[in-house]
Design a protein around this motif. Structure first.
Motif, PDB file in Angstrom:
ATOM      1  N   ARG A  62      -2.478   2.287  14.991  1.00 27.60           N
ATOM      2  CA  ARG A  62      -3.411   1.424  14.270  1.00 27.60           C
ATOM      3  C   ARG A  62      -3.024   1.246  12.799  1.00 27.60           C
ATOM      4  O   ARG A  62      -3.346   0.220  12.180  1.00 27.60           O
ATOM      5  N   ALA A  63      -2.384   2.262  12.223  1.00 26.98           N
ATOM      6  CA  ALA A  63      -2.000   2.216  10.807  1.00 26.98           C
ATOM      7  C   ALA A  63      -0.611   2.833  10.673  1.00 26.98           C
ATOM      8  O   ALA A  63      -0.477   4.047  10.515  1.00 26.98           O
ATOM      9  N   PRO A  64       0.446   2.023  10.742  1.00 33.32           N
ATOM     10  CA  PRO A  64       1.816   2.538  10.717  1.00 33.32           C
ATOM     11  C   PRO A  64       2.240   3.015   9.335  1.00 33.32           C
ATOM     12  O   PRO A  64       1.636   2.675   8.310  1.00 33.32           O
ATOM     13  N   ALA A  65       3.316   3.779   9.315  1.00 29.69           N
ATOM     14  CA  ALA A  65       3.802   4.379   8.071  1.00 29.69           C
ATOM     15  C   ALA A  65       4.147   3.342   7.012  1.00 29.69           C
ATOM     16  O   ALA A  65       3.862   3.540   5.825  1.00 29.69           O
ATOM     17  N   SER A  66       4.743   2.232   7.420  1.00 31.50           N
ATOM     18  CA  SER A  66       5.157   1.227   6.436  1.00 31.50           C
ATOM     19  C   SER A  66       3.976   0.606   5.713  1.00 31.50           C
ATOM     20  O   SER A  66       4.101   0.172   4.563  1.00 31.50           O
ATOM     21  N   ALA A  67       2.816   0.568   6.370  1.00 30.23           N
ATOM     22  CA  ALA A  67       1.614   0.013   5.736  1.00 30.23           C
ATOM     23  C   ALA A  67       0.906   1.047   4.875  1.00 30.23           C
ATOM     24  O   ALA A  67       0.241   0.694   3.891  1.00 30.23           O
ATOM     25  N   LEU A  68       1.051   2.321   5.223  1.00 30.67           N
ATOM     26  CA  LEU A  68       0.355   3.378   4.487  1.00 30.67           C
ATOM     27  C   LEU A  68       1.121   3.837   3.247  1.00 30.67           C
ATOM     28  O   LEU A  68       0.510   4.178   2.231  1.00 30.67           O
ATOM     29  N   ALA A  69       2.443   3.858   3.315  1.00 31.88           N
ATOM     30  CA  ALA A  69       3.242   4.403   2.215  1.00 31.88           C
ATOM     31  C   ALA A  69       2.934   3.766   0.862  1.00 31.88           C
ATOM     32  O   ALA A  69       2.821   4.480  -0.151  1.00 31.88           O
ATOM     33  N   PRO A  70       2.776   2.442   0.771  1.00 33.71           N
ATOM     34  CA  PRO A  70       2.493   1.837  -0.540  1.00 33.71           C
ATOM     35  C   PRO A  70       1.136   2.212  -1.123  1.00 33.71           C
ATOM     36  O   PRO A  70       0.882   1.957  -2.302  1.00 33.71           O
ATOM     37  N   LEU A  71       0.269   2.822  -0.306  1.00 37.55           N
ATOM     38  CA  LEU A  71      -1.052   3.226  -0.794  1.00 37.55           C
ATOM     39  C   LEU A  71      -1.002   4.563  -1.525  1.00 37.55           C
ATOM     40  O   LEU A  71      -1.973   4.932  -2.194  1.00 37.55           O
ATOM     41  N   LEU A  72       0.112   5.276  -1.393  1.00 34.54           N
ATOM     42  CA  LEU A  72       0.293   6.523  -2.149  1.00 34.54           C
ATOM     43  C   LEU A  72       0.611   6.182  -3.599  1.00 34.54           C
ATOM     44  O   LEU A  72       1.280   5.190  -3.886  1.00 34.54           O
ATOM     45  N   HIS A  73       0.157   7.011  -4.524  1.00 40.18           N
ATOM     46  CA  HIS A  73       0.454   6.798  -5.942  1.00 40.18           C
ATOM     47  C   HIS A  73       0.728   8.129  -6.631  1.00 40.18           C
ATOM     48  O   HIS A  73       0.108   9.143  -6.317  1.00 40.18           O
ATOM     49  N   ARG A  74       1.675   8.097  -7.540  1.00 40.90           N
ATOM     50  CA  ARG A  74       1.982   9.260  -8.359  1.00 40.90           C
ATOM     51  C   ARG A  74       2.500   8.756  -9.699  1.00 40.90           C
ATOM     52  O   ARG A  74       3.391   7.904  -9.734  1.00 40.90           O
ATOM     53  N   ASP A  75       1.924   9.237 -10.771  1.00 44.02           N
ATOM     54  CA  ASP A  75       2.300   8.776 -12.115  1.00 44.02           C
ATOM     55  C   ASP A  75       2.227   7.256 -12.232  1.00 44.02           C
ATOM     56  O   ASP A  75       3.051   6.621 -12.888  1.00 44.02           O
ATOM     57  N   GLY A  76       1.241   6.671 -11.561  1.00 42.03           N
ATOM     58  CA  GLY A  76       1.046   5.233 -11.644  1.00 42.03           C
ATOM     59  C   GLY A  76       2.005   4.408 -10.816  1.00 42.03           C
ATOM     60  O   GLY A  76       1.997   3.175 -10.898  1.00 42.03           O
ATOM     61  N   ARG A  77       2.843   5.058 -10.002  1.00 40.32           N
ATOM     62  CA  ARG A  77       3.829   4.348  -9.209  1.00 40.32           C
ATOM     63  C   ARG A  77       3.473   4.426  -7.722  1.00 40.32           C
ATOM     64  O   ARG A  77       3.156   5.504  -7.217  1.00 40.32           O
ATOM     65  N   PRO A  78       3.526   3.304  -7.018  1.00 36.76           N
ATOM     66  CA  PRO A  78       3.177   3.309  -5.598  1.00 36.76           C
ATOM     67  C   PRO A  78       4.273   3.922  -4.742  1.00 36.76           C
ATOM     68  O   PRO A  78       5.458   3.921  -5.105  1.00 36.76           O
ATOM     69  N   GLY A  79       3.885   4.423  -3.597  1.00 34.50           N
ATOM     70  CA  GLY A  79       4.839   4.979  -2.660  1.00 34.50           C
ATOM     71  C   GLY A  79       5.659   3.895  -1.995  1.00 34.50           C
ATOM     72  O   GLY A  79       5.309   2.708  -2.025  1.00 34.50           O
ATOM     73  N   PHE A  80       6.741   4.322  -1.365  1.00 38.34           N
ATOM     74  CA  PHE A  80       7.618   3.352  -0.701  1.00 38.34           C
ATOM     75  C   PHE A  80       8.411   4.029   0.406  1.00 38.34           C
ATOM     76  O   PHE A  80       8.526   5.267   0.449  1.00 38.34           O
TER      77      PHE A  80
END
Length: 221
Positions: A62-80
């Motif tokens: 229902r929620a694959p890794a490629s869609a979830l990764a950009p929702l992570l943030h650290r030091d103001g930078r999104p995940g990838f």
């Protein structure tokens, strides 16, 4: 193979009801095609007392890794996701793992596996199995960092070897997924320095800064 005894004690995860609100805030329910009320109802009815450190997860279908990764943030930078892992969403649970047949579920007894740093995935998996622990899926690892950013820190990141890719002949691809922090070098780009990074390592290789995330189980009710 050597144990890493400098494990960090992480704070308890928020209550499942708070985790549901976090997922809704990030729009995960929309990615999964679920009404926000369904997340709230599931979290409230799960029967997990506050302080037990359970993790709320959306089924990877229902929620694959490629869609979830950009929702992570650290030091103001999104995940990838690294550029050479375009097939990240094709990594699926090991045949030995059984996921609840539901869009939402939770995991208990999470551990980052710091003590297994400098082990290879091929060495870690049988050890976790012998301890009756289940390795985290890639999407579950992302959910963990989403809810608890402190779970990802330099020199103490983790692999999610519950997810593997199968080749057309049925054999496992030699890559194993992991989540760590970008140094902003190479193809990552300087603008991604310190960002959460979804990547991969070879199943037979060891890394001193990668543990093996696992849980005690995924209760079905």
């Amino acid at each position: 193979m050597s144990d890493n005894t400098s494990a960090t004690v992480l704070p308890l995860l928020p209550a499942l009801t708070a985790q549901a609100e976090r997922l809704i805030e990030l729009g995960v329910h929309t990615i999964a095609g679920l009404p926000a009320a369904e997340l709230r109802t599931f979290a409230a009815a799960a029967g997990v007392p506050d302080g037990h450190g359970a993790l709320l997860a959306v089924h990877p279908e229902r929620a694959p890794a490629s869609a979830l990764a950009p929702l992570l943030h650290r030091d103001g930078r999104p995940g990838f996701v690294v550029t050479d892992m375009t097939d990240a969403d094709l990594f699926s649970p090991l045949d030995t793992l059984e996921l609840p047949d539901a869009p939402l579920y939770f995991l208990t007894g999470l551990d980052r596996g710091d003590r297994m740093a400098n082990w290879s995935p091929d060495e870690a998996l049988p050890a976790l199995t012998a301890e009756a622990r289940t390795p985290l899926l890639l999407t579950e690892g992302i959910h963990w960092v989403m809810q608890q950013p402190a779970a990802l820190e330099r020199n103490h990141c983790f692999m999610t070897i519950g997810s593997r890719l199968r080749k057309d002949n049925g054999a496992l691809d030699a890559r194993t997924p992991a989540i760590w922090i970008s140094n902003g070098t190479g193809r990552d780009g300087r603008e991604r320095r310190n960002a959460p990074k979804v990547g991969w390592c070879w199943a037979g290789n060891r890394h001193t800064w990668l543990g093996f995330a696992s849980a005690t189980g995924r209760p079905t009710h």
